[in-house]
Design a protein around this motif. Sequence first.
Motif, PDB file in Angstrom:
ATOM      1  N   ILE A 164       0.846  -1.185   0.000  1.00  0.00           N
ATOM      2  CA  ILE A 164       0.000   0.000   0.000  1.00  0.00           C
ATOM      3  C   ILE A 164       0.885   1.240   0.000  1.00  0.00           C
ATOM      4  O   ILE A 164       1.694   1.437   0.913  1.00  0.00           O
ATOM      5  N   LEU A 165       0.736   2.053  -1.032  1.00  0.00           N
ATOM      6  CA  LEU A 165       1.493   3.298  -1.138  1.00  0.00           C
ATOM      7  C   LEU A 165       0.687   4.423  -0.494  1.00  0.00           C
ATOM      8  O   LEU A 165      -0.499   4.579  -0.782  1.00  0.00           O
ATOM      9  N   VAL A 166       1.350   5.185   0.371  1.00  0.00           N
ATOM     10  CA  VAL A 166       0.697   6.295   1.069  1.00  0.00           C
ATOM     11  C   VAL A 166       1.501   7.573   0.836  1.00  0.00           C
ATOM     12  O   VAL A 166       2.552   7.765   1.442  1.00  0.00           O
ATOM     13  N   PRO A 167       1.022   8.464  -0.056  1.00  0.00           N
ATOM     14  CA  PRO A 167       1.692   9.753  -0.231  1.00  0.00           C
ATOM     15  C   PRO A 167       1.462  10.630   1.003  1.00  0.00           C
ATOM     16  O   PRO A 167       0.328  10.732   1.494  1.00  0.00           O
ATOM     17  N   LEU A 168       2.511  11.241   1.508  1.00  0.00           N
ATOM     18  CA  LEU A 168       2.416  12.115   2.672  1.00  0.00           C
ATOM     19  C   LEU A 168       2.869  13.520   2.294  1.00  0.00           C
ATOM     20  O   LEU A 168       3.769  13.694   1.484  1.00  0.00           O
ATOM     21  N   GLU A 169       2.236  14.517   2.920  1.00  0.00           N
ATOM     22  CA  GLU A 169       2.537  15.921   2.631  1.00  0.00           C
ATOM     23  C   GLU A 169       3.371  16.589   3.707  1.00  0.00           C
ATOM     24  O   GLU A 169       3.745  17.731   3.555  1.00  0.00           O
ATOM     25  N   ASN A 170       3.587  15.907   4.829  1.00  0.00           N
ATOM     26  CA  ASN A 170       4.193  16.530   6.000  1.00  0.00           C
ATOM     27  C   ASN A 170       3.263  17.639   6.499  1.00  0.00           C
ATOM     28  O   ASN A 170       3.657  18.780   6.705  1.00  0.00           O
ATOM     29  N   SER A 171       1.974  17.265   6.643  1.00  0.00           N
ATOM     30  CA  SER A 171       0.948  18.189   7.122  1.00  0.00           C
ATOM     31  C   SER A 171      -0.053  17.404   7.964  1.00  0.00           C
ATOM     32  O   SER A 171      -0.030  16.173   7.976  1.00  0.00           O
TER      33      SER A 171
ATOM     34  N   THR B 129      -2.981  16.620   7.383  1.00  0.00           N
ATOM     35  CA  THR B 129      -3.838  15.699   6.614  1.00  0.00           C
ATOM     36  C   THR B 129      -3.255  14.289   6.592  1.00  0.00           C
ATOM     37  O   THR B 129      -3.985  13.325   6.376  1.00  0.00           O
ATOM     38  N   ASP B 130      -1.959  14.144   6.835  1.00  0.00           N
ATOM     39  CA  ASP B 130      -1.346  12.813   6.834  1.00  0.00           C
ATOM     40  C   ASP B 130      -1.924  11.912   7.915  1.00  0.00           C
ATOM     41  O   ASP B 130      -2.097  10.711   7.708  1.00  0.00           O
ATOM     42  N   LYS B 131      -2.217  12.482   9.068  1.00  0.00           N
ATOM     43  CA  LYS B 131      -2.777  11.687  10.169  1.00  0.00           C
ATOM     44  C   LYS B 131      -4.087  11.030   9.754  1.00  0.00           C
ATOM     45  O   LYS B 131      -4.358   9.887  10.123  1.00  0.00           O
ATOM     46  N   VAL B 132      -4.873  11.729   8.963  1.00  0.00           N
ATOM     47  CA  VAL B 132      -6.168  11.211   8.523  1.00  0.00           C
ATOM     48  C   VAL B 132      -5.993   9.902   7.763  1.00  0.00           C
ATOM     49  O   VAL B 132      -6.630   8.896   8.073  1.00  0.00           O
ATOM     50  N   ILE B 133      -5.119   9.883   6.765  1.00  0.00           N
ATOM     51  CA  ILE B 133      -4.964   8.670   5.964  1.00  0.00           C
ATOM     52  C   ILE B 133      -4.236   7.591   6.755  1.00  0.00           C
ATOM     53  O   ILE B 133      -4.581   6.410   6.652  1.00  0.00           O
ATOM     54  N   LEU B 134      -3.258   7.957   7.547  1.00  0.00           N
ATOM     55  CA  LEU B 134      -2.545   6.948   8.331  1.00  0.00           C
ATOM     56  C   LEU B 134      -3.474   6.269   9.336  1.00  0.00           C
ATOM     57  O   LEU B 134      -3.394   5.052   9.530  1.00  0.00           O
ATOM     58  N   ASP B 135      -4.369   7.036   9.955  1.00  0.00           N
ATOM     59  CA  ASP B 135      -5.337   6.442  10.885  1.00  0.00           C
ATOM     60  C   ASP B 135      -6.287   5.480  10.171  1.00  0.00           C
ATOM     61  O   ASP B 135      -6.683   4.464  10.733  1.00  0.00           O
ATOM     62  N   HIS B 136      -6.654   5.790   8.938  1.00  0.00           N
ATOM     63  CA  HIS B 136      -7.569   4.925   8.185  1.00  0.00           C
ATOM     64  C   HIS B 136      -6.875   3.695   7.605  1.00  0.00           C
ATOM     65  O   HIS B 136      -7.498   2.647   7.468  1.00  0.00           O
ATOM     66  N   ILE B 137      -5.623   3.825   7.274  1.00  0.00           N
ATOM     67  CA  ILE B 137      -4.951   2.732   6.570  1.00  0.00           C
ATOM     68  C   ILE B 137      -4.395   1.674   7.532  1.00  0.00           C
ATOM     69  O   ILE B 137      -4.232   0.515   7.142  1.00  0.00           O
TER      70      ILE B 137
END
Length: 144
Positions: free
Chosen positions: A5-12, A14-22
């Motif tokens: 699973i590839l997860v693009p991160l912005e260093n912002s 909003t990253d917590k949102v996708i990391l918590d879901h994934i």
Amino acid sequence: MFKQILVPLENSPTDKVILDHIRPLAKLTKASLILVHVADGFAARLQDQLNLADSEEIKKDRNYLESCRKALVEEGFLVKTHLVRGEPTDQILAIAEKDQCDLIAMSTHGHRFIKDFLLGSVAEGIRHRTSIPILMIRAPGAPQ
């Protein structure tokens, strides 16, 4: 089901949102996580050509990726990171293909048509240019 699973991160934030879901999905499927940050500023794009030292931004991005990797590894995930430079959509898709990812999971800002048209949208670019399944989660505070 999912192995990479590839997860693009912005260093912002909003990253917590996708990391918590994934996390639960990756645990369930025993998938490896590939964290990607694309530095796309002028200096980052020309760093190699101009033989520039890492900027403070690049150093912070590298440290951020490493801290995300370390936290996920401590939770039992197998994690790989990529800090790359250039056009985000191109770089993310190149890594997804190279690493044979079977899901791209990303948070979005939820921009509407005009703002995406004017500013561009990495999420839209990825959505239109790949056949890899994509999971998009709108960040809190994004327009509905």
